[in-house]
Design a protein around this motif. Structure first.
Motif, mmCIF file in Angstrom:
data_model
loop_
_atom_site.group_PDB
_atom_site.id
_atom_site.type_symbol
_atom_site.label_atom_id
_atom_site.label_comp_id
_atom_site.label_asym_id
_atom_site.label_seq_id
_atom_site.Cartn_x
_atom_site.Cartn_y
_atom_site.Cartn_z
ATOM 1 N N SER A 79 0.580 -1.150 -0.269
ATOM 2 C CA SER A 79 0.297 0.308 -0.298
ATOM 3 C C SER A 79 0.823 1.536 0.102
ATOM 4 C CB SER A 79 -0.959 0.195 1.378
ATOM 5 O OG SER A 79 -1.486 1.303 1.576
ATOM 6 N N LEU A 80 0.389 1.704 -0.926
ATOM 7 C CA LEU A 80 1.483 3.492 -0.550
ATOM 8 C C LEU A 80 0.191 4.697 0.127
ATOM 9 C CD1 LEU A 80 2.301 3.127 -4.350
ATOM 10 C CD2 LEU A 80 3.622 2.520 -2.383
ATOM 11 N N GLN A 81 -0.750 4.179 0.797
ATOM 12 C CA GLN A 81 -1.000 4.995 1.683
ATOM 13 C C GLN A 81 -0.600 6.151 2.498
ATOM 14 O OE1 GLN A 81 -4.105 6.117 1.029
ATOM 15 N NE2 GLN A 81 -4.552 5.070 -0.857
ATOM 16 N N ALA A 82 -0.144 6.688 2.237
ATOM 17 C CA ALA A 82 0.656 7.674 3.423
ATOM 18 C C ALA A 82 1.892 8.289 3.504
ATOM 19 C CB ALA A 82 0.076 7.224 4.841
ATOM 20 N N VAL A 83 2.640 7.131 2.350
ATOM 21 C CA VAL A 83 3.799 6.531 1.798
ATOM 22 C C VAL A 83 4.767 8.184 1.849
ATOM 23 C CG1 VAL A 83 3.950 7.350 -0.611
ATOM 24 C CG2 VAL A 83 5.154 5.970 0.419
ATOM 25 N N SER A 84 4.061 8.890 1.543
ATOM 26 C CA SER A 84 5.289 10.702 2.069
ATOM 27 C C SER A 84 5.244 10.595 3.701
ATOM 28 C CB SER A 84 4.487 11.891 1.047
ATOM 29 O OG SER A 84 2.977 12.508 1.662
ATOM 30 N N LYS A 85 4.765 10.327 4.392
ATOM 31 C CA LYS A 85 5.137 9.962 5.345
ATOM 32 C C LYS A 85 6.325 9.510 6.384
ATOM 33 C CE LYS A 85 0.921 11.696 7.677
ATOM 34 N NZ LYS A 85 -0.780 11.246 6.398
ATOM 35 N N HIS A 86 6.539 8.132 5.094
ATOM 36 C CA HIS A 86 7.505 7.288 5.472
ATOM 37 C C HIS A 86 8.681 7.845 4.776
ATOM 38 C CE1 HIS A 86 4.139 5.590 7.804
ATOM 39 N NE2 HIS A 86 3.711 5.508 6.702
ATOM 40 N N LYS A 87 8.828 8.478 4.028
ATOM 41 C CA LYS A 87 9.970 8.558 2.597
ATOM 42 C C LYS A 87 9.285 10.394 2.552
ATOM 43 C CE LYS A 87 10.543 4.520 0.391
ATOM 44 N NZ LYS A 87 12.080 4.733 0.133
ATOM 45 N N SER A 88 10.958 10.451 1.274
ATOM 46 C CA SER A 88 10.885 12.066 1.834
ATOM 47 C C SER A 88 10.627 12.297 0.551
ATOM 48 C CB SER A 88 12.590 12.805 1.970
ATOM 49 O OG SER A 88 13.285 12.254 0.947
ATOM 50 N N ARG A 89 10.127 13.335 -0.256
ATOM 51 C CA ARG A 89 10.222 13.829 -1.486
ATOM 52 C C ARG A 89 11.306 12.543 -2.474
ATOM 53 N NH1 ARG A 89 8.673 19.073 -3.796
ATOM 54 N NH2 ARG A 89 7.040 17.750 -4.611
ATOM 55 N N TYR A 90 13.060 13.036 -1.993
ATOM 56 C CA TYR A 90 13.926 12.461 -2.624
ATOM 57 C C TYR A 90 13.055 10.957 -2.719
ATOM 58 C CZ TYR A 90 18.983 10.686 -4.149
ATOM 59 O OH TYR A 90 19.365 10.409 -4.637
ATOM 60 N N GLY A 91 13.875 10.951 -1.561
ATOM 61 C CA GLY A 91 12.876 9.191 -1.608
ATOM 62 C C GLY A 91 12.471 8.255 -2.056
ATOM 63 N N LEU A 92 11.324 9.053 -2.633
ATOM 64 C CA LEU A 92 10.347 8.377 -3.784
ATOM 65 C C LEU A 92 10.537 8.658 -4.829
ATOM 66 C CD1 LEU A 92 6.603 10.386 -1.940
ATOM 67 C CD2 LEU A 92 7.343 8.260 -1.589
ATOM 68 N N ILE A 93 10.906 9.578 -4.918
ATOM 69 C CA ILE A 93 11.387 9.951 -6.352
ATOM 70 C C ILE A 93 13.035 8.849 -6.973
ATOM 71 C CG2 ILE A 93 12.784 11.131 -8.561
ATOM 72 C CD1 ILE A 93 11.904 14.246 -6.295
ATOM 73 N N ARG A 94 13.007 8.364 -5.807
ATOM 74 C CA ARG A 94 14.440 7.450 -5.848
ATOM 75 C C ARG A 94 13.775 6.598 -6.497
ATOM 76 N NH1 ARG A 94 18.667 6.400 -8.012
ATOM 77 N NH2 ARG A 94 20.714 5.082 -7.040
ATOM 78 N N GLN A 95 12.809 6.115 -5.298
ATOM 79 C CA GLN A 95 12.281 4.722 -5.083
ATOM 80 C C GLN A 95 11.674 4.337 -6.768
ATOM 81 O OE1 GLN A 95 11.908 2.039 -2.602
ATOM 82 N NE2 GLN A 95 11.068 0.582 -3.946
ATOM 83 N N VAL A 96 10.518 5.609 -7.599
ATOM 84 C CA VAL A 96 10.505 5.395 -8.105
ATOM 85 C C VAL A 96 11.475 4.740 -9.600
ATOM 86 C CG1 VAL A 96 8.886 6.541 -10.208
ATOM 87 C CG2 VAL A 96 8.063 6.463 -8.098
ATOM 88 N N ILE A 97 12.749 6.458 -9.821
ATOM 89 C CA ILE A 97 13.720 5.585 -10.715
ATOM 90 C C ILE A 97 14.734 4.497 -10.538
ATOM 91 C CG2 ILE A 97 12.813 8.491 -11.179
ATOM 92 C CD1 ILE A 97 16.058 8.294 -10.366
#
Length: 124
Positions: A79-97
């Motif tokens: 689940s990605l619900q509230a994922v931004s509470k656990h990962k930084s913006r950089y972390g989210l970008i890095r995870q995707v790419i």
């Protein structure tokens, strides 16, 4: 000086110096990581843009919903619900790419598409 027991004052000084060194190293390491992350041209480009969550949702539906569920509530992938509470913006970008978390594939959207997707993920 051979075989002498270290005086307590010297031992205390060494402990204080070691503690100060550790206390300085931690924030410097943190800021060093932040500096490296901020210097990535792709990330800088993404973060300079304003994302559209509606477009991000469409991008999510096409590329991510098969594993993460139509509403990002998990399926094969978590689940990605509230994922931004656990990962930084950089972390989210890095995870995707990056594709560093198998079986998640490597995915390199354009900077605007990534900004849109990031905005959508932050809205969850």
């Amino acid at each position: 000086m051979d075989n002498q027991i270290t005086k307590p004052e010297i031992l205390i000084q060494r402990i204080v110096l070691l503690t100060l060194a550790i206390l300085l190293a931690v924030p410097l390491g943190f800021f060093g990581v932040q500096l490296v992350q901020a210097s990535d041209p792709y990330v800088k480009s993404v973060l300079s843009l304003t994302g559209n969550p509606v477009q991000g949702h469409a991008i999510f539906q096409i590329n991510c919903a098969g594993c993460h569920g139509l509403e990002a509530d998990g399926r094969v992938g978590p689940s990605l619900q509230a994922v931004s509470k656990h990962k930084s913006r950089y972390g989210l970008i890095r995870q995707v790419i990056s594709g560093e978390t198998p079986p998640m594939p490597k995915f390199q959207p354009s900077p605007q598409e990534m900004a849109d997707l990031l905005n959508y993920l932050e809205s969850l």
